[in-house]
Design a protein around this motif. Structure first.
Motif, mmCIF file in Angstrom:
data_model
loop_
_atom_site.group_PDB
_atom_site.id
_atom_site.type_symbol
_atom_site.label_atom_id
_atom_site.label_comp_id
_atom_site.label_asym_id
_atom_site.label_seq_id
_atom_site.Cartn_x
_atom_site.Cartn_y
_atom_site.Cartn_z
ATOM 1 N N GLU A 189 11.967 134.702 65.756
ATOM 2 C CA GLU A 189 11.502 133.701 66.720
ATOM 3 C C GLU A 189 12.626 132.743 67.102
ATOM 4 O O GLU A 189 12.784 132.404 68.281
ATOM 5 C CB GLU A 189 10.326 132.916 66.132
ATOM 6 C CG GLU A 189 9.064 133.719 65.980
ATOM 7 C CD GLU A 189 7.963 132.981 65.222
ATOM 8 O OE1 GLU A 189 6.890 133.578 65.065
ATOM 9 O OE2 GLU A 189 8.175 131.825 64.805
ATOM 10 N N ASP A 190 13.416 132.330 66.124
ATOM 11 C CA ASP A 190 14.542 131.431 66.407
ATOM 12 C C ASP A 190 15.568 132.094 67.321
ATOM 13 O O ASP A 190 16.134 131.451 68.211
ATOM 14 C CB ASP A 190 15.219 130.975 65.109
ATOM 15 C CG ASP A 190 14.436 129.894 64.377
ATOM 16 O OD1 ASP A 190 13.486 129.337 64.968
ATOM 17 O OD2 ASP A 190 14.779 129.604 63.217
ATOM 18 N N LEU A 191 15.822 133.398 67.105
ATOM 19 C CA LEU A 191 16.773 134.114 67.964
ATOM 20 C C LEU A 191 16.262 134.180 69.399
ATOM 21 O O LEU A 191 17.035 133.999 70.347
ATOM 22 C CB LEU A 191 17.025 135.520 67.420
ATOM 23 C CG LEU A 191 17.876 135.602 66.154
ATOM 24 C CD1 LEU A 191 17.904 137.042 65.623
ATOM 25 C CD2 LEU A 191 19.292 135.110 66.422
ATOM 26 N N GLU A 192 14.973 134.428 69.567
ATOM 27 C CA GLU A 192 14.393 134.460 70.918
ATOM 28 C C GLU A 192 14.466 133.090 71.573
ATOM 29 O O GLU A 192 14.803 132.968 72.753
ATOM 30 C CB GLU A 192 12.933 134.950 70.866
ATOM 31 C CG GLU A 192 12.790 136.422 70.590
ATOM 32 C CD GLU A 192 13.490 137.285 71.631
ATOM 33 O OE1 GLU A 192 13.306 137.038 72.842
ATOM 34 O OE2 GLU A 192 14.227 138.215 71.235
ATOM 35 N N GLU A 193 14.155 132.053 70.810
ATOM 36 C CA GLU A 193 14.200 130.699 71.359
ATOM 37 C C GLU A 193 15.627 130.256 71.663
ATOM 38 O O GLU A 193 15.856 129.486 72.592
ATOM 39 C CB GLU A 193 13.503 129.724 70.411
ATOM 40 C CG GLU A 193 11.997 129.943 70.378
ATOM 41 C CD GLU A 193 11.267 129.013 69.421
ATOM 42 O OE1 GLU A 193 11.919 128.310 68.621
ATOM 43 O OE2 GLU A 193 10.020 128.994 69.492
ATOM 44 N N ALA A 194 16.597 130.753 70.905
ATOM 45 C CA ALA A 194 18.002 130.408 71.148
ATOM 46 C C ALA A 194 18.442 130.892 72.530
ATOM 47 O O ALA A 194 19.252 130.234 73.194
ATOM 48 C CB ALA A 194 18.890 131.010 70.061
ATOM 49 N N LYS A 195 17.881 132.014 72.978
ATOM 50 C CA LYS A 195 18.206 132.533 74.311
ATOM 51 C C LYS A 195 17.738 131.582 75.405
ATOM 52 O O LYS A 195 18.246 131.619 76.521
ATOM 53 C CB LYS A 195 17.554 133.908 74.514
ATOM 54 C CG LYS A 195 18.102 134.978 73.598
ATOM 55 C CD LYS A 195 17.317 136.272 73.750
ATOM 56 C CE LYS A 195 17.764 137.301 72.727
ATOM 57 N NZ LYS A 195 16.925 138.509 72.767
ATOM 58 N N GLY A 239 17.895 128.311 74.926
ATOM 59 C CA GLY A 239 18.571 127.049 74.668
ATOM 60 C C GLY A 239 17.871 126.153 73.664
ATOM 61 O O GLY A 239 18.235 124.991 73.512
ATOM 62 N N ILE A 240 16.882 126.689 72.976
ATOM 63 C CA ILE A 240 16.158 125.903 71.974
ATOM 64 C C ILE A 240 16.889 126.033 70.636
ATOM 65 O O ILE A 240 17.149 127.150 70.184
ATOM 66 C CB ILE A 240 14.697 126.394 71.841
ATOM 67 C CG1 ILE A 240 13.975 126.247 73.184
ATOM 68 C CG2 ILE A 240 13.972 125.647 70.730
ATOM 69 C CD1 ILE A 240 12.608 126.899 73.221
ATOM 70 N N PRO A 241 17.228 124.911 70.008
ATOM 71 C CA PRO A 241 17.949 124.982 68.724
ATOM 72 C C PRO A 241 17.062 125.564 67.623
ATOM 73 O O PRO A 241 15.828 125.515 67.715
ATOM 74 C CB PRO A 241 18.311 123.533 68.421
ATOM 75 C CG PRO A 241 17.402 122.709 69.247
ATOM 76 C CD PRO A 241 16.992 123.542 70.429
ATOM 77 N N PRO A 242 17.685 126.106 66.575
ATOM 78 C CA PRO A 242 16.888 126.671 65.475
ATOM 79 C C PRO A 242 16.052 125.587 64.803
ATOM 80 O O PRO A 242 16.426 124.416 64.775
ATOM 81 C CB PRO A 242 17.925 127.245 64.512
ATOM 82 C CG PRO A 242 19.217 126.637 64.896
ATOM 83 C CD PRO A 242 19.109 126.208 66.321
ATOM 84 N N ARG A 243 14.935 126.000 64.269
ATOM 85 C CA ARG A 243 14.034 125.046 63.624
ATOM 86 C C ARG A 243 14.637 124.510 62.335
ATOM 87 O O ARG A 243 15.412 125.189 61.670
ATOM 88 C CB ARG A 243 12.665 125.661 63.400
ATOM 89 C CG ARG A 243 12.631 126.667 62.264
ATOM 90 C CD ARG A 243 11.297 127.379 62.147
ATOM 91 N NE ARG A 243 11.335 128.550 63.001
ATOM 92 C CZ ARG A 243 10.306 129.000 63.694
ATOM 93 N NH1 ARG A 243 9.152 128.406 63.636
ATOM 94 N NH2 ARG A 243 10.415 130.061 64.443
ATOM 95 N N PHE A 244 14.226 123.327 62.008
ATOM 96 C CA PHE A 244 14.653 122.675 60.764
ATOM 97 C C PHE A 244 13.883 123.235 59.582
ATOM 98 O O PHE A 244 14.401 123.417 58.495
ATOM 99 C CB PHE A 244 14.430 121.168 60.890
ATOM 100 C CG PHE A 244 14.399 120.442 59.584
ATOM 101 C CD1 PHE A 244 15.563 120.198 58.895
ATOM 102 C CD2 PHE A 244 13.212 120.020 59.040
ATOM 103 C CE1 PHE A 244 15.544 119.540 57.687
ATOM 104 C CE2 PHE A 244 13.177 119.357 57.839
ATOM 105 C CZ PHE A 244 14.347 119.120 57.158
#
Length: 116
Positions: free
Chosen positions: A12-18, A20-25
């Motif tokens: 999910e983080d990799l998809e969101e990175a595309k 421009g969303i930073p990885p979750r804390f």
């Protein structure tokens, strides 16, 4: 704590990175731990102590967000990891506020112990 699917979170983080969303804390996990429904009370010299261990498999750290936080004057809350090399507290009534919210710093490890 329920087991968290780390691989799913990474995907999910990799998809969101595309986007421009930073990885979750971290991953929020709602719980309802109270002095009445969790942990155990122990008699100690001078009173009683309540202890609760919170374990989250594969976690790197744990922090806590209390939604109905209020400590009576004279009481103390200490939170520490199982290795006893990180600690928050003693937390006292000085931390009470109108919103009744309180957050801890990150405590490294898969397990934390709350001692009240």
């Amino acid at each position: 704590m329920p087991k968290v699917d780390l691989e799913k979170l990474k995907r999910e983080d990799l998809e969101e990175a595309k986007m421009g969303i930073p990885p979750r804390f971290g991953k929020d996990i709602d719980v309802d731990f109270t002095l009445e429904n969790s942990g155990r009370w122990e008699k100690v010299k001078g009173g009683n102590v309540w202890k609760l261990e919170v374990y989250s498999e594969n976690s790197h750290s744990i922090n806590m967000i209390f939604n109905d936080f209020f400590l009576a004057e004279g009481s103390e809350l200490i939170i520490y990891n199982k290795e006893m090399n990180m600690m928050a507290g003693p937390i006292t009534s000085f931390s009470n506020n109108k919103s009744r919210k309180f957050s801890t710093d990150i405590i490294i490890g898969q397990s934390v112990i709350l001692e009240f």
